[in-house]
Scaffold this motif. Structure first.
Motif, short mmCIF file in Angstrom:
data_model
loop_
_atom_site.label_atom_id
_atom_site.label_comp_id
_atom_site.label_asym_id
_atom_site.label_seq_id
_atom_site.Cartn_x
_atom_site.Cartn_y
_atom_site.Cartn_z
N LEU A 25 -24.06 -22.72 -21.91
CA LEU A 25 -25.37 -22.93 -21.31
C LEU A 25 -25.31 -23.96 -20.19
CD1 LEU A 25 -28.51 -22.66 -21.32
CD2 LEU A 25 -28.54 -24.41 -23.09
N ASN A 322 -33.25 -29.96 -27.93
CA ASN A 322 -33.42 -28.62 -27.39
C ASN A 322 -32.54 -28.44 -26.16
OD1 ASN A 322 -34.26 -26.20 -26.25
ND2 ASN A 322 -36.42 -26.57 -26.60
N GLU A 324 -32.09 -26.02 -24.20
CA GLU A 324 -32.71 -25.30 -23.08
C GLU A 324 -33.53 -26.25 -22.19
OE1 GLU A 324 -32.65 -24.10 -26.18
OE2 GLU A 324 -31.32 -22.39 -25.85
N THR A 325 -34.38 -27.09 -22.80
CA THR A 325 -35.17 -28.00 -21.98
C THR A 325 -34.31 -29.14 -21.43
OG1 THR A 325 -35.89 -29.20 -23.98
CG2 THR A 325 -37.35 -27.48 -23.14
N HIS A 327 -31.26 -28.68 -20.37
CA HIS A 327 -30.65 -28.07 -19.19
C HIS A 327 -31.62 -28.10 -18.01
CE1 HIS A 327 -29.45 -24.77 -16.48
NE2 HIS A 327 -28.21 -25.07 -16.87
N ARG A 328 -32.87 -27.75 -18.28
CA ARG A 328 -33.90 -27.79 -17.22
C ARG A 328 -34.02 -29.19 -16.63
NH1 ARG A 328 -39.41 -28.07 -19.78
NH2 ARG A 328 -38.67 -30.23 -19.90
#
Length: 366
Positions: A25, A322, A324-325, A327-328
Motif C-alpha cells: 500500500l 488505519n 488507508e488514511t 497513506h492519504r
C-alpha cells in the motif's frame, strides 16, 4: 460457517501476508523498510465482550458470525483473550448460574483486564437491578477478587471501582494507568508496550523544547514521553479519557504536561490564532517551543487543517490504526517531511487491521 477458532500455528504466515499487503500500500511513497512488531499468537487481547445465550436453566457465552448473525456460536474457550480473562470465564459463568438473581435476564458480559492482572467485569441485564442483586454480586466480586459493574437501562451499579489499574512495562520501567470501563484503551497490552517504546526512541531527549500531542486518550503515550521534553501540551475530547489522564499524570508524578479537553481541530484553530477559547484562558500558548508533534488519530486520520498545521513542525511521530488514511495523510506530509522510520505493530492478529508508526523529519532539518 466463516467463524473459525484461532490457530496459533498459522500466525507467522498470516502476519507475513499482512505485512506484505500493508507494505505494498505504501510502495508509492518509498518509505523505509518497516520494522515489524508481532503480537503474541494467543492470549493477547485485554478486552472481550460476549452475549449471553440462555437455554432452559443454563446459559453460555456466545458470539455471532457475520455470515449468520442470528445463530449464536457457543464460546467455551477463547484464547484470543488474556489468560486472566480465559481463566475467569468458566468459574464466573458457574458462579452466576448458581444464583437466579444473578443470571435472570443477563444479556451480556464484558471483560476488561490488564497485563498486571487487574480485572473488571460488566454484567448487562434486561431488567432493573436491586439490593438483592447487589449483595449477590458483591459476594462474587469478593470470591474472584474482581471489580463488578451492573448495568441495565438507565442504571449503573459500581461494586468497587469502575476502572482497572494497569502497570505497563516499557524499557525496564512501569507506568501506571487507570483504565475506565467504557473508555478507550489499547486492546493488545504487549504490542502497546512495544509502540510506546518505539515512540520514546524516536522522540529522543529534548530538555529545551516542547511536545504537542493530539488525541492523547488517557495519557498512554503522554506519560512515557513527558520525560523526553521540557513540557507537553496535550489534547483529548473524551471526558472519560481526560479524567483518566489527569489521574494518570498524578500517579506517575508527571508535572510538565497540560491536558486540554478540546478537539485537535479546536486546538489547531487556537494555535493558528483563528479563535479564542475560555478553556485556554490560563494557558499561554505563545510560551511553548514546540518542535515535535505526536498524533494517534482515530480511523478517519487527520483532518485537512490539522494535517496542514502539524506540517509546520520539524518532527512528527504518527501512530495510525488505519493504513488507508495514513497513506492519504502521508501523501501530503511527505511533501514537506522525509519519513525516517516506518513500523508495523500487529495489534489485531488474525484480522486485516494493522497499526502503523511513522517518524517524519522536516526536509532540510538535520
Amino acid at each position: 460457517m466463516s467463524f473459525r477458532p484461532l490457530d496459533p500455528t498459522k500466525y507467522p504466515q498470516l502476519l507475513n501476508e499482512k505485512v506484505s499487503t500493508v507494505s505494498a500500500l505504501f510502495a508509492d511513497l518509498q518509505l523505509p523498510k518497516p520494522e515489524v512488531y508481532p503480537s503474541p499468537a494467543e492470549h493477547y487481547r485485554l478486552r472481550a465482550e460476549f452475549r449471553i445465550w440462555h437455554e432452559g436453566d443454563s446459559f453460555f457465552y456466545a458470539m455471532f458470525d457475520p455470515a449468520e448473525p442470528r445463530v449464536p456460536v457457543r464460546i467455551d474457550h477463547f484464547p484470543t483473550a488474556s489468560r486472566t480473562i480465559c481463566e475467569l470465564m468458566e468459574p464466573l459463568r458457574q458462579a452466576l448460574g448458581e444464583q437466579l438473581v444473578l443470571s435472570k435476564r443477563l444479556y451480556q458480559i464484558d471483560f476488561l483486564s490488564t497485563l498486571s492482572g487487574d480485572t473488571l467485569v460488566t454484567l448487562i441485564y434486561h431488567r432493573r437491578l436491586d439490593d438483592e442483586w447487589q449483595a449477590a454480586a458483591q459476594t462474587v466480586a469478593a470470591k474472584f477478587n474482581i471489580q463488578i459493574i451492573g448495568r441495565s437501562k438507565k442504571q449503573k451499579l459500581v461494586l468497587g471501582r469502575d476502572y482497572v489499574l494497569e502497570q505497563l512495562p516499557v524499557d525496564g520501567q512501569h507506568y501506571a494507568y487507570h483504565q475506565y470501563e467504557g473508555g478507550f484503551t489499547q486492546p493488545n497490552g504487549e504490542v502497546n508496550a512495544k509502540m510506546v517504546s518505539w515512540a520514546k526512541a524516536r522522540c529522543g531527549q529534548n530538555p529545551h523544547t516542547d511536545l504537542l500531542e493530539l488525541y492523547c486518550g488517557n495519557g498512554n503515550f503522554t506519560i512515557p514521553l513527558a520525560s523526553h521534553f521540557r513540557r507537553v501540551l496535550a489534547t483529548e475530547i473524551s471526558k472519560t479519557s481526560v479524567k483518566a489522564a489527569h489521574e494518570n499524570f498524578a500517579m506517575n508524578a508527571v508535572h510538565n504536561a497540560v491536558m486540554l479537553r478540546m478537539s485537535s481541530e479546536e486546538l489547531t484553530s487556537a494555535l493558528n490564532k483563528e479563535r479564542s477559547f475560555r478553556r485556554l484562558a490560563d494557558v499561554d500558548l505563545d510560551s511553548y517551543a514546540i518542535d515535535t508533534v505526536f498524533v494517534d488519530p482515530p480511523r478517519a486520520g487527520l483532518d485537512e487543517a490539522s494535517r496542514a498545521f502539524i506540517a509546520r513542525f520539524p518532527r512528527i511521530v504518527y501512530i495510525s490504526c488505519n493504513p488507508e488514511t495514513l497513506h492519504r495523510d502521508l501523501e501530503i506530509l511527505t511533501k514537506s517531511h522525509a519519513a525516517k522510520d516506518f513500523a508495523l505493530f500487529d495489534q489485531f492478529p488474525y484480522t486485516h487491521h494493522m497499526e502503523c508508526g511513522v517518524f517524519l523529519i522536516k526536509k532540510g532539518v538535520i
